[in-house]
Design a protein around this motif. Structure first.
Motif, short mmCIF file in Angstrom:
data_model
loop_
_atom_site.label_atom_id
_atom_site.label_comp_id
_atom_site.label_asym_id
_atom_site.label_seq_id
_atom_site.Cartn_x
_atom_site.Cartn_y
_atom_site.Cartn_z
N LEU A 194 -3.83 0.13 -18.03
CA LEU A 194 -3.33 -0.34 -16.32
C LEU A 194 -3.21 -1.94 -16.59
O LEU A 194 -4.14 -2.63 -17.09
CB LEU A 194 -4.64 -0.13 -15.68
CG LEU A 194 -4.50 -0.51 -13.84
CD1 LEU A 194 -3.38 0.65 -13.67
CD2 LEU A 194 -5.68 -0.28 -13.31
N LYS A 235 -3.08 -5.62 -16.14
CA LYS A 235 -4.17 -6.54 -15.28
C LYS A 235 -3.66 -6.82 -13.89
O LYS A 235 -2.44 -6.90 -13.61
CB LYS A 235 -4.04 -7.78 -16.24
CG LYS A 235 -5.39 -8.68 -15.88
CD LYS A 235 -5.55 -9.91 -16.74
CE LYS A 235 -6.62 -10.68 -16.31
NZ LYS A 235 -7.12 -11.74 -17.21
N ASP A 236 -4.89 -6.89 -13.14
CA ASP A 236 -4.47 -7.12 -11.77
C ASP A 236 -3.44 -6.34 -10.89
O ASP A 236 -2.86 -6.42 -9.91
CB ASP A 236 -3.79 -8.53 -11.44
CG ASP A 236 -4.54 -9.79 -11.98
OD1 ASP A 236 -5.91 -9.69 -11.69
OD2 ASP A 236 -4.11 -10.68 -12.45
N THR A 237 -3.43 -4.79 -11.46
CA THR A 237 -2.89 -3.78 -10.83
C THR A 237 -3.85 -2.94 -10.30
O THR A 237 -4.83 -2.66 -10.83
CB THR A 237 -1.96 -2.84 -11.87
OG1 THR A 237 -1.00 -3.90 -12.54
CG2 THR A 237 -1.11 -1.66 -11.34
N THR A 238 -3.57 -2.54 -8.91
CA THR A 238 -4.38 -1.66 -8.25
C THR A 238 -3.99 -0.07 -8.79
O THR A 238 -2.92 0.33 -8.81
CB THR A 238 -4.11 -1.65 -6.70
OG1 THR A 238 -4.33 -2.84 -6.38
CG2 THR A 238 -5.09 -0.69 -5.99
N PRO A 239 -5.03 0.63 -9.13
CA PRO A 239 -4.99 2.06 -9.59
C PRO A 239 -4.13 2.81 -8.47
O PRO A 239 -4.32 2.66 -7.31
CB PRO A 239 -6.25 2.53 -9.73
CG PRO A 239 -7.08 1.61 -9.98
CD PRO A 239 -6.65 0.39 -9.09
N HIS A 253 -3.10 6.05 -5.95
CA HIS A 253 -3.90 6.88 -5.22
C HIS A 253 -3.91 8.42 -5.83
O HIS A 253 -3.00 8.70 -6.55
CB HIS A 253 -3.35 7.23 -3.63
CG HIS A 253 -3.61 6.01 -2.77
ND1 HIS A 253 -3.67 6.40 -1.38
CD2 HIS A 253 -3.81 4.86 -3.24
CE1 HIS A 253 -3.99 4.96 -1.02
NE2 HIS A 253 -4.12 4.27 -1.74
N ASN A 281 -12.48 5.39 -3.59
CA ASN A 281 -11.40 4.37 -3.00
C ASN A 281 -10.24 4.96 -3.28
O ASN A 281 -9.06 4.31 -3.52
CB ASN A 281 -11.53 2.80 -3.35
CG ASN A 281 -12.77 2.53 -3.28
OD1 ASN A 281 -13.64 2.56 -2.06
ND2 ASN A 281 -13.22 1.59 -3.78
N LYS A 282 -10.01 6.49 -2.90
CA LYS A 282 -8.71 7.20 -2.98
C LYS A 282 -8.13 7.03 -4.16
O LYS A 282 -6.72 7.44 -4.21
CB LYS A 282 -7.60 6.53 -1.85
CG LYS A 282 -8.35 6.70 -0.35
CD LYS A 282 -7.21 6.05 0.60
CE LYS A 282 -7.99 6.40 2.05
NZ LYS A 282 -7.03 5.66 2.97
N THR A 283 -8.85 6.85 -5.29
CA THR A 283 -8.36 7.00 -6.59
C THR A 283 -9.43 7.70 -7.48
O THR A 283 -10.10 8.14 -6.92
CB THR A 283 -7.88 5.60 -7.42
OG1 THR A 283 -6.99 5.89 -8.46
CG2 THR A 283 -8.89 4.60 -7.43
N LYS A 294 -10.07 3.35 -15.44
CA LYS A 294 -9.36 3.35 -14.25
C LYS A 294 -8.25 4.31 -14.47
O LYS A 294 -7.66 4.41 -15.45
CB LYS A 294 -8.87 1.89 -13.88
CG LYS A 294 -10.11 1.26 -13.30
CD LYS A 294 -9.37 -0.17 -13.19
CE LYS A 294 -10.65 -1.08 -12.65
NZ LYS A 294 -10.34 -2.48 -12.22
N ASP A 305 -7.23 4.60 -18.26
CA ASP A 305 -6.98 3.41 -19.16
C ASP A 305 -7.42 3.60 -20.75
O ASP A 305 -8.63 3.67 -20.93
CB ASP A 305 -8.02 2.14 -18.50
CG ASP A 305 -7.52 0.77 -19.05
OD1 ASP A 305 -6.42 0.77 -19.73
OD2 ASP A 305 -8.15 -0.05 -18.75
#
Length: 162
Positions: free
Chosen positions: A23, A25-29, A31, A89-91, A116, A128
């Motif tokens: 993943l 860096k600074d990326t949101t996983p 949904h 959290n929806k992931t 993640k 990841d």
């Protein structure tokens, strides 16, 4: 001749590394839900690390799918893994711990390896450093980035059948 061997080795490494990803860096996983990986449930066996592997995944319940893994080499348990994939959290997040044959943990008491979600792509779910692939209803592959003692990493493929 050496160049051909080196080229083959390099291409082999590049091909192997295509099964796992990380993943950024600074990326949101993204949904996702357990429905995206519910095909993992069941009793699976295979071969790896010079022995017999066994992996058992429970059906989704309570927001998680629990698993156990066992490696048996020369008739003796080498190690176990216990863990789960859970909805947070929806992931999804994949978490595990390792144990010796006597159930003494490798990680500290409160330490958990956590991976993640990177993406869901058809019959592949990427975490990841791990990829879960549905080959058929009776066959799956798991690809894992393994850290070596020298600091390098390698991708290891586990093939399991029901």
């Amino acid at each position: 001749m050496n160049r051909i061997i080196f080229a083959f080795f390099f291409i082999s490494l590049a091909t192997q590394a295509q099964n796992t990803t990380t993943l950024p860096k600074d990326t949101t996983p993204p949904h996702a839900t357990l429905k995206d990986i519910s095909w993992m449930q069941g009793y699976w066996t295979g071969e790896a690390f010079g022995g017999i592997t066994e992996e058992i995944w429970t059906p989704p319940l309570g927001g998680s799918m629990m698993f156990s893994f066992k490696l048996v080499v020369d008739g003796e348990v080498s190690f176990y893994e216990l863990g789960h994939i859970r909805e947070v959290n929806k992931t999804l997040v994949y978490e595990l711990k390792h144990f010796n044959d006597d159930l003494k943990g490798w990680e500290e008491k409160d330490e958990v390896h956590s991976f993640k979600l990177v993406k869901v792509d058809g019959d592949r779910v990427y975490f990841d450093g791990f990829t879960f692939e549905k080959v058929s209803d009776n066959e799956i592959n798991i690809y894992a980035q393994i850290d070596n003692e020298d600091g390098s990493t390698e991708e290891v493929a586990f093939n399991f059948k029901k």
